[in-house]
Design an enzyme around this catalytic site. Structure first.
Site, PDB file in Angstrom:
ATOM      1  N   LYS B  77       0.859  -1.194   0.000  1.00 43.67           N
ATOM      2  CA  LYS B  77       0.000   0.000   0.000  1.00 43.67           C
ATOM      3  C   LYS B  77       0.891   1.238   0.000  1.00 43.67           C
ATOM      4  O   LYS B  77       1.937   1.247   0.682  1.00 43.67           O
ATOM      5  CB  LYS B  77      -0.870  -0.051   1.261  1.00 43.67           C
ATOM      6  CG  LYS B  77      -1.950   1.000   1.393  1.00 43.67           C
ATOM      7  CD  LYS B  77      -2.796   0.697   2.632  1.00 43.67           C
ATOM      8  CE  LYS B  77      -3.988   1.637   2.762  1.00 43.67           C
ATOM      9  NZ  LYS B  77      -4.872   1.274   3.895  1.00 43.67           N
ATOM     10  N   SER B 153      -9.604   0.717   2.931  1.00 39.18           N
ATOM     11  CA  SER B 153      -8.806   1.606   2.109  1.00 39.18           C
ATOM     12  C   SER B 153      -7.649   0.912   1.406  1.00 39.18           C
ATOM     13  O   SER B 153      -7.047   1.491   0.509  1.00 39.18           O
ATOM     14  CB  SER B 153      -8.239   2.741   2.965  1.00 39.18           C
ATOM     15  OG  SER B 153      -7.362   2.232   3.953  1.00 39.18           O
ATOM     16  N   SER B 177      -9.729  -1.692   6.992  1.00 37.82           N
ATOM     17  CA  SER B 177      -9.138  -1.482   5.671  1.00 37.82           C
ATOM     18  C   SER B 177      -8.321  -2.650   5.132  1.00 37.82           C
ATOM     19  O   SER B 177      -7.902  -2.620   3.972  1.00 37.82           O
ATOM     20  CB  SER B 177      -8.272  -0.220   5.689  1.00 37.82           C
ATOM     21  OG  SER B 177      -9.089   0.921   5.784  1.00 37.82           O
TER      22      SER B 177
END
Lengths: 62, 464
Positions: B77, B153, B177
């Site tokens: 990420k 996310s 997330s």
């Protein structure tokens, strides 16, 4: 709920001044809507009675 | 070629049927050819990947022992520091920052294990969202159905695994997330106990709730990666000093002897028929017949919402004052509102957190594992603003985390196992254990995999 109906306008205006964070009219309205949503959730927590000795979760470890 | 499992990489390298360089090139080629419509990557690092792969091949040719993840391609990420790359945290606001001067600790550990980093992955701006609809970097679409979101996310992290670009990935989870995109994309994910894995070099969002963890295509791979990530780190004040607790060798132990229950009440109320069916299916497979209630789960979700708003708003306040126009429009006013919350609300939420932690501990006196849906429903359509949940119309973006927020609020370890609905859409279940018992979560996930119930939805070939 419209921004005016929340009653949060004066609070947002005051906090905007405290934070030195000017808001356009459109942005102010959206902030009020968001704050109203958080307030509704915070009420669930604030209404819950807690023991006086219950400390906040974070721990500072020197 | 889609990414191989970690075991398959190791076997192929050992047999000499493939080199680490070929594995890296295959991953890079697949990303270049097929990530266009998915948008899981925001940066690809081919030079670094080839250099790391070459180092593995050189070591192997020299007869050196290889690390447990030698030659395995992965991505992170884009809130993790990658040396030489600007850490974005999904935000245009951070584009002007200088490139990171060092890797995040977890990336350093993966490099030591021989893994090969191929790039950085898309996310909701600041990690504030559940859909990875990012105005600046695009929407990460679900590899199983590109009309739908990947979840967020850490949407890029789940989508990159589901698309077969990488064998595993790293993400973060503040309110769901890791678990939400695992559920929507159909991959395995692990949100460890709060403080178990170091966050040093990961861009903060809500420091008192932020976790980091891995995604993978199987429970076995998830455990292998997780084991490589563990260890104390003085750079993260919340990182535990507990001894490393390796899990991979124990994941095949099954669930015999574990006391397992399904979470009812709030966790049924806010789950649609598909989500409830997934939890029931997992419960049957794991032999769970009891239904228990986690008291005041709705308040726990509310308190997590308040803490998230307050800490994130305070964190970005200076930049909201000076550079508001550069903020993600989907988050800007939420952050401003969060910065305005009374301290009394925030502190009450943190005190309630202690209460809820104690209430959950009492549940774990009688059970070792709790099962709940990971998301209220399957992946929502890109651009959807509202959805119906058991007859109630709710806003999509804040509601997708309804079932994950109460759990991360008190830092419990959770593995997400990917199941399917009757018509084949991915949906995940949360396998929740007491603090520090990631081994229990992973055993249950592996048991579901063995039973043929949990299986990653890796897409063999993507079409534009």
């Amino acid at each position: 709920v419209s921004p005016d109906e929340t009653g949060l306008g004066p609070y947002v205006d005051a906090m905007s001044a405290v934070h030195d964070l000017p808001l356009t009219s459109a942005r102010r309205d959206e902030v009020i809507v968001q704050l109203a949503r958080i307030r509704a959730l915070a009420a669930l927590v604030n209404d819950f009675e807690l023991d006086d000795h219950l400390e906040p979760a974070p721990q500072f470890i020197p | 070629m889609q990414a191989l499992s970690i075991g398959a990489c190791a076997r192929a390298l050992a047999a000499g049927t493939v080199s680490a360089t070929e594995l890296a090139d295959a991953a890079l080629d697949r990303i270049a050819a097929q990530d266009g419509p998915i948008r899981s990557f925001t940066a690809v690092t081919p030079e670094r990947a080839r250099a790391q792969a070459l180092a593995v091949d050189t070591a192997r040719a020299g007869g050196e022992a290889l690390g447990p993840l030698a030659g395995v391609p992965y991505a992170v990420k884009n809130l993790f520091d990658i040396e030489g790359v600007t850490t974005l945290a999904g935000a245009k606001l951070l584009e002007g920052n200088p490139p990171a001067t060092a890797d995040a600790t977890l990336i350093q550990r993966l490099s030591q294990a021989g893994a090969v980093l191929v790039g950085a992955l898309n996310m909701d701006a600041y990690a504030y969202g559940f859909t990875t609809e990012n105005t600046r970097y695009g929407t990460t679409r679900n590899p199983s159905d590109t009309t739908r979101v990947a979840g967020g996310s850490s949407g890029g992290s789940a989508a990159a695994v589901a698309a077969g670009f990488v064998s595993f990935s790293l993400g973060s989870d503040t309110n769901g997330s890791i678990r939400v995109p695992s559920s929507f994309c159909g991959v395995f994910g692990l949100k460890p106990t709060f403080g178990r894995l170091t966050r040093a070099g990961a861009y903060p969002f809500v420091p008192s709730l932020d976790h980091v963890g891995p995604f993978a295509g199987s429970a076995e791979d998830l455990a292998l990666v997780y084991d490589m990530l563990q260890g104390p780190d003085a750079r993260d004040p919340h990182c535990t000093r507990r001894p490393v607790a390796l899990t991979a060798s124990g994941t095949d132990a099954g669930v015999r002897g574990l006391r397992i229950a399904v979470l009812g009440g709030y966790f049924e109320q806010w789950a649609d028929a598909d989500a409830r069916a997934a939890a029931a299916h997992a419960a049957r497979a794991l032999g769970a017949t009891d239904v228990v209630t986690l008291p005041e789960a709705e308040r726990a979700r509310a308190a997590a919402f308040v803490i998230t708003a307050s800490e994130s708003g305070a964190f970005y306040l200076d930049r909201l004052r000076e550079r508001a126009e550069e903020f993600e429009p989907l988050s800007r006013e939420r952050l401003i509102a969060g910065a305005m919350l009374p301290a009394a609300w925030y502190l009450k939420a943190q005190r309630f957190r202690r209460w809820f932690q104690q209430a959950a501990a009492r549940v774990f006196e009688n059970y070792d594992l709790l099962i709940a849906p990971a998301t209220p429903c399957t992946a929502t359509l890109v651009g959807a603003e509202t959805m119906k949940l058991n007859g109630v119309t709710v806003p999509v973006r804040p509601s997708i985390g309804l079932l994950t927020q109460p759990i991360s609020f008190i830092g419990l370890p959770v593995a997400t196992a990917p199941l399917r609905t009757e018509d084949g859409r991915p949906i995940g279940v949360q396998l929740i254990a007491a603090p520090w018992r990631e081994d229990v979560c992973l055993r249950a996930a592996r048991a579901l995999e063995h039973a043929g119930i949990a299986r990653a939805a890796i897409v063999p070939e993507l079409t534009a």
